[in-house]
Design a protein around this motif. Structure first.
Motif, PDB file in Angstrom:
ATOM      1  N   GLY A 271       7.744 -15.042  -4.617  1.00  0.00           N
ATOM      2  CA  GLY A 271       7.166 -16.518  -5.035  1.00  0.00           C
ATOM      3  C   GLY A 271       6.578 -16.609  -6.389  1.00  0.00           C
ATOM      4  N   GLY A 272       6.185 -15.327  -6.885  1.00  0.00           N
ATOM      5  CA  GLY A 272       5.420 -15.823  -8.223  1.00  0.00           C
ATOM      6  C   GLY A 272       4.012 -15.992  -8.645  1.00  0.00           C
ATOM      7  N   ASP A 273       3.412 -16.286  -7.383  1.00  0.00           N
ATOM      8  CA  ASP A 273       1.968 -16.649  -7.413  1.00  0.00           C
ATOM      9  C   ASP A 273       1.153 -15.472  -6.912  1.00  0.00           C
ATOM     10  N   TYR A 274       0.318 -14.925  -8.035  1.00  0.00           N
ATOM     11  CA  TYR A 274      -0.616 -13.834  -7.733  1.00  0.00           C
ATOM     12  C   TYR A 274      -1.639 -13.993  -6.503  1.00  0.00           C
ATOM     13  N   PHE A 275      -2.237 -15.243  -6.597  1.00  0.00           N
ATOM     14  CA  PHE A 275      -3.231 -15.531  -5.527  1.00  0.00           C
ATOM     15  C   PHE A 275      -2.564 -15.381  -4.190  1.00  0.00           C
ATOM     16  N   ALA A 276      -1.460 -16.155  -3.873  1.00  0.00           N
ATOM     17  CA  ALA A 276      -0.879 -16.160  -2.769  1.00  0.00           C
ATOM     18  C   ALA A 276      -0.391 -14.649  -2.399  1.00  0.00           C
ATOM     19  N   PHE A 277       0.070 -13.837  -3.134  1.00  0.00           N
ATOM     20  CA  PHE A 277       0.368 -12.569  -2.927  1.00  0.00           C
ATOM     21  C   PHE A 277      -0.739 -11.769  -2.486  1.00  0.00           C
ATOM     22  N   VAL A 278      -1.736 -11.868  -3.266  1.00  0.00           N
ATOM     23  CA  VAL A 278      -3.004 -10.864  -2.994  1.00  0.00           C
ATOM     24  C   VAL A 278      -3.920 -11.500  -1.522  1.00  0.00           C
TER      25      VAL A 278
ATOM     26  N   ILE B 226      -2.421 -12.780   0.904  1.00  0.00           N
ATOM     27  CA  ILE B 226      -1.735 -12.243   2.206  1.00  0.00           C
ATOM     28  C   ILE B 226      -1.962 -10.845   2.281  1.00  0.00           C
ATOM     29  N   GLY B 227      -2.078 -10.201   1.146  1.00  0.00           N
ATOM     30  CA  GLY B 227      -2.430  -8.676   1.189  1.00  0.00           C
ATOM     31  C   GLY B 227      -3.587  -8.346   1.950  1.00  0.00           C
ATOM     32  N   ILE B 228      -4.747  -9.090   1.470  1.00  0.00           N
ATOM     33  CA  ILE B 228      -5.969  -8.832   1.970  1.00  0.00           C
ATOM     34  C   ILE B 228      -6.230  -9.677   3.334  1.00  0.00           C
ATOM     35  N   ALA B 229      -5.544 -10.387   3.763  1.00  0.00           N
ATOM     36  CA  ALA B 229      -5.795 -10.970   4.901  1.00  0.00           C
ATOM     37  C   ALA B 229      -5.166 -10.192   6.000  1.00  0.00           C
ATOM     38  N   PHE B 230      -4.233  -9.649   5.848  1.00  0.00           N
ATOM     39  CA  PHE B 230      -3.325  -9.125   6.619  1.00  0.00           C
ATOM     40  C   PHE B 230      -3.527  -7.581   6.846  1.00  0.00           C
ATOM     41  N   SER B 231      -4.207  -7.106   5.797  1.00  0.00           N
ATOM     42  CA  SER B 231      -4.596  -5.652   5.924  1.00  0.00           C
ATOM     43  C   SER B 231      -5.969  -5.758   6.698  1.00  0.00           C
ATOM     44  N   THR B 232      -6.506  -6.646   7.207  1.00  0.00           N
ATOM     45  CA  THR B 232      -7.574  -6.877   8.159  1.00  0.00           C
ATOM     46  C   THR B 232      -7.090  -6.054   9.538  1.00  0.00           C
TER      47      THR B 232
END
Lengths: 269, 253
Positions: free
Chosen positions: A57-64, A66-72
């Protein structure tokens, strides 16, 4: 599995956890500061990351986010059983628990149920905060396949978590499973950056890390609106991880329990 | 129902090689019997009780409950057996008396109505502290009562109590003895095995003693029979003779 037993574990852990009110508040603040930190990192990165993130999707904030949220979920899946076990050993409640007619799966699932639900609340808070405060857009999210990716992710990590608990039961301290999976996930799982930027050989290795498939699948569904067919490779990979991890985990834990009963180290920590 | 310990052996690894804790222990306890297990510190009492309760697996021999090995079907054993350890802190400090006991009642599959009735009963019998009291605020004696309550919560036919009298005040101690002998033993026909190292206490609880020392069963029998046979009987010297080092000590019956 009797729901009354799972409910007993849940109510116990809910009561204990919520009795530490400051800890609860600090957890929520932690989510806020983590999201805010990456919001500003994303601002710094700006459009320069666009080519690397075109598949997400091109947006780093959305990318990261989701990365940190779901790495929970990875943390909970890997650590919950082992931490519960260690806590029970530490406060001498493991032996009384093992004197009740509760089966091993009931004990393992029950003692981590609260952690999983709490992690879900934290992920929800991450996403809600991202949308309300930081402008995260999930308008195209395809919730059904995302849910399936999430469930398989949880099952795979829980299997690895049971294996990690086996090490705690046997060696008390030192948990190579968690160390290996967390370290590999941070470097190769695509939490903070897309795996596409890794050199070829590391990219090949990243296929053996469940987090890679989990986050790729979730990002595709939540940010690009991918359907079932598009995340089929990720669903298959996660299912294979789950099928391998659970028998290994249960075998390892049963063996560790048997050993602890033999050498009298059940309640040792 | 009977509880049979047959040629039980147990050893633990140590830096100096395997340490033998139980050496060929055998005895049988039948329904309605209250038996005291005595021995000096480190004699193997707790190891024996934990082996019966399935917290430890024997290295040799077997433990049978009503003819079936306690270790081959541990879920069955845990339904039939109540165990009070000597570890008074084995509860959740942030939960109340009620919250702690309710948790274990649910794990023993007691229905809410059965749990409520059981709690009311135990509250009176064991003089439990107020239900809303957090566990961390209880005195040592109150914690001991909670240990007993947890052991009998599911009303099991077998009770294994490891030093249950520690921290109990004299008034409650007398009540506990009556409870163990008259209520659990005579009336409810439970198998009750109580470990203690208080000889006077043991004399008041049961006539049948099991005395172990250095992992061996040195005595299994009636103390009153020994008294009758020896007009100069003194419990302290009787116990000291039984638990003397192996070379010079008496053999078990």
């Amino acid at each position: 599995m009797p729901t009354r037993i799972l409910w007993a574990f849940f109510r116990r852990d809910f009561t204990i956890h919520t009795s530490y009110r400051l800890g609860f508040a600090i957890d929520l603040l932690g989510v806020f500061f983590s999201a805010a930190t990456f919001y500003f990192v994303a601002k710094m990165v700006g459009p320069s990351a666009m080519p690397l993130l075109k598949n997400y999707g091109g947006d780093y904030f959305a990318f990261v986010l989701i990365g940190i949220a779901f790495s929970t979920y990875q943390n909970v899946g890997l650590n919950s059983f082992a931490q519960s076990l260690r806590q029970e050993q530490f406060i001498n409640t493991l032996e009384p628990l093992l004197l009740t007619p509760v089966t091993l799966p009931q004990f393992l699932l029950g003692s981590s149920l609260w952690d999983f639900l709490y992690a879900t609340a934290q992920v929800g808070f991450y996403l809600a905060l991202g949308m309300v405060v930081f402008g995260l857009r999930l308008a195209e999210a395809n919730v059904g396949p995302a849910g399936a990716v999430l469930v398989l992710t949880l099952i795979a990590f829980m299997g690895l978590g049971v294996l990690a608990a086996a090490f705690i039961m046997r060696f008390k301290r030192g948990n190579p499973v968690t160390w290996l999976v967390v370290t590999a996930s941070e470097l190769l799982g695509g939490v903070y950056f897309p795996v596409e930027i890794l050199p070829g050989w590391l990219k090949s290795l990243s296929r053996f890390v469940p987090m890679t498939h989990a986050l790729t699948g979730l990002r595709k569904c939540l940010l690009m609106g991918a359907g079932w067919g598009e995340v089929l490779p990720q669903l298959t990979a996660l299912a294979l991880f789950a099928l391998a991890a659970w028998p290994l985990g249960l075998w390892g834990f049963s063996a560790a329990l048997k050993r602890a009963r033999a050498d009298g180290s059940l309640g040792h920590y | 129902m009977d509880l049979v310990v047959s040629h039980a052996f147990k050893q633990f690894p140590s830096s100096a090689g395997p340490k033998k804790i139980l050496k060929d222990i055998s005895f049988r306890v039948t329904a309605g019997e209250v038996v005291c297990l005595l021995g000096p510190n480190g004699s193997g009492k707790t190891t024996l009780l934990k082996t019966i309760a399935t917290l430890l697996s024997p290295d040799g021999g077997e433990v049978l409950l009503d003819g079936k090995s306690v270790h081959s079907d541990t879920l069955r054993t845990r339904r039939l057996l109540g165990f009070a350890s000597s570890e008074e802190h084995s509860f959740y400090g942030r939960l109340t008396v009620w919250g702690n006991l309710r948790f274990y009642a649910q794990l023993h599959a007691l229905s809410p109505a059965r749990w409520k009735a059981r709690y009311d009963e135990l509250k009176n019998v064991l003089d439990l502290p107020a239900p809303e009291t957090p566990f961390r605020q209880l005195s040592a004696g109150q914690k001991q009562k909670l240990l007993l309550a947890r052991a009998v919560l599911h009303d099991p036919p077998v009770l294994i109590l490891d030093e249950p009298s520690q921290h109990l005040d004299p008034a409650f101690l007398a009540r506990f003895r009556t409870l163990a002998t008259e209520e659990w033993g005579e009336r409810r026909k439970k198998i009750v095995l109580i470990s203690t190292h208080h000889l006077e206490d043991a004399l008041k609880i049961s006539d049948r003693w099991l005395v172990i020392s250095e992992g061996r069963l040195r005595f299994d029998g009636s103390v009153s029979a020994v008294k009758r046979a020896d007009p100069a009987f003194a419990v302290d010297s009787f116990f000291q003779k039984l638990t003397a080092p192996e070379e010079g000590g008496p053999r078990a019956d």
